[in-house]
Scaffold this active site. Sequence first.
Site, PDB file in Angstrom:
ATOM      1  N   LYS A 139       0.851  -1.218  -0.316  1.00 30.94           N
ATOM      2  CA  LYS A 139       0.363  -0.260  -0.099  1.00 30.94           C
ATOM      3  C   LYS A 139       0.771   1.283   0.155  1.00 30.94           C
ATOM      4  O   LYS A 139       0.880   2.697  -0.880  1.00 30.94           O
ATOM      5  CB  LYS A 139      -1.411   0.067   1.038  1.00 30.94           C
ATOM      6  CG  LYS A 139      -2.015  -0.962   0.990  1.00 30.94           C
ATOM      7  CD  LYS A 139      -2.886  -1.070   2.407  1.00 30.94           C
ATOM      8  CE  LYS A 139      -4.039  -2.755   2.682  1.00 30.94           C
ATOM      9  NZ  LYS A 139      -4.312  -2.908   3.129  1.00 30.94           N
TER      10      LYS A 139
ATOM     11  N   GLN B 129      -4.943  -1.089   9.319  1.00 33.70           N
ATOM     12  CA  GLN B 129      -4.695  -2.667   9.135  1.00 33.70           C
ATOM     13  C   GLN B 129      -5.386  -4.039   9.515  1.00 33.70           C
ATOM     14  O   GLN B 129      -4.541  -3.825  10.787  1.00 33.70           O
ATOM     15  CB  GLN B 129      -3.001  -2.473   8.607  1.00 33.70           C
ATOM     16  CG  GLN B 129      -2.399  -4.428   8.185  1.00 33.70           C
ATOM     17  CD  GLN B 129      -3.294  -4.604   6.157  1.00 33.70           C
ATOM     18  OE1 GLN B 129      -3.624  -3.465   6.022  1.00 33.70           O
ATOM     19  NE2 GLN B 129      -3.287  -5.509   6.095  1.00 33.70           N
TER      20      GLN B 129
ATOM     21  N   ASP C 129     -11.062   3.017   4.371  1.00 33.51           N
ATOM     22  CA  ASP C 129     -11.651   2.138   4.392  1.00 33.51           C
ATOM     23  C   ASP C 129     -12.599   1.598   4.139  1.00 33.51           C
ATOM     24  O   ASP C 129     -13.517   0.537   4.090  1.00 33.51           O
ATOM     25  CB  ASP C 129     -11.071   1.409   5.659  1.00 33.51           C
ATOM     26  CG  ASP C 129     -10.482   0.019   5.366  1.00 33.51           C
ATOM     27  OD1 ASP C 129      -9.742  -0.243   4.207  1.00 33.51           O
ATOM     28  OD2 ASP C 129      -9.101  -0.093   6.435  1.00 33.51           O
TER      29      ASP C 129
HETATM   30  N1  GUN Z   1      -6.804  -6.671   5.949  1.00 34.14           N
HETATM   31  C1  GUN Z   1      -7.039  -7.490   5.031  1.00 34.14           C
HETATM   32  N2  GUN Z   1      -7.735  -6.484   3.614  1.00 34.14           N
HETATM   33  C2  GUN Z   1      -7.962  -5.279   4.525  1.00 34.14           C
HETATM   34  C3  GUN Z   1      -8.527  -4.230   3.837  1.00 34.14           C
HETATM   35  O1  GUN Z   1      -9.143  -3.801   3.158  1.00 34.14           O
HETATM   36  N3  GUN Z   1      -8.558  -3.087   5.096  1.00 34.14           N
HETATM   37  C4  GUN Z   1      -7.868  -3.793   6.189  1.00 34.14           C
HETATM   38  N4  GUN Z   1      -7.988  -2.134   7.051  1.00 34.14           N
HETATM   39  N5  GUN Z   1      -7.385  -4.665   6.951  1.00 34.14           N
HETATM   40  C5  GUN Z   1      -7.519  -4.895   6.094  1.00 34.14           C
END
Ligand code: GUN
Length: 282
Positions: free
Chosen positions: A55, A99, A122
């Site tokens: 990311k 995350q 998100d």
């Molecule tokens: N863990 C796995 N996929 C995601 C996501 O799309 N957002 C977040 N915050 N954590 C994740």
Amino acid sequence: MPDIRIIDGRAIASGLRDDITKKTRILMDETGRVPGLAVVLVGKSPASQIYVAAKRKAASDTGMNSYVHLLSEDASEADILRLIERLNTDQNVHGILVQLPLPAHINKQKIINVITPAKDVDGLHPYNLGQLVLRQNTAVPCTPKGCLYLIKSIRHDLTGLKATVVGASALVGRPMAQLLIQENCTVTQAHSKTADLVDACKDADILVIATGVPNLITAQHVKDGAIVIDVGINRIDECRLVGDVDFQDVTSKRNCAITPVPGGVGPMTIAMLLENTLEAAT
Ligand code: GUN
């Protein structure tokens, strides 16, 4: 393989990222604003470290600023809340992502609830999930948003189609079902307590699977001609990645379109995060 169509998420995401890069440049030229994405990672889960690094790289490749905040595994809820409150008021930060999963001693919802909804890239804050149900313009969770984009790359008008979503998490399954309802699909939401999974899946024109169970979906679950979107990323035998769909088995079906793992949904999640961050900065 008979006449299977592989949905190339990597290529589609790459095109989207090029577009986001151009729009980011225009925003910077017109306003002087550089979109900023803050990612909070608590602990040292190897999988989460890989996702967060991806990311960060994707954000900087598109010309955005990315700020990664690493907290130790034993960070308290108060530590995380303090950090988020600081990010909420930081003018250089337009998007905040915590995350997941978080360590077991942290109440995930308590943390998400503190993120300013306008910075919740998100789309997981209760306000934004509520806005999604109400069909108001909002940040849509990145993975379901990416899945819908892939489905629509195969078939633009989904009106009247039967869709089954396997998995009912707040992160993927439930928002996915909402998006498909908005597209006028008739949606079945299956989950770990569904009594007959084959029955829930076998007539679906669209199947989205997000369970974390390797190779759960086989040819018997899939109708000829179905669009199959595999959200699972499961590590087996130390180094092999497989989805929730038994890819080899399902390719025996006629006329299907299916996402590979890796190279299907994963790159789209990141592209949608960048899109949500750009929108938050605009
Ligand atoms: N863990 C796995 N996929 C995601 C996501 O799309 N957002 C977040 N915050 N954590 C994740």
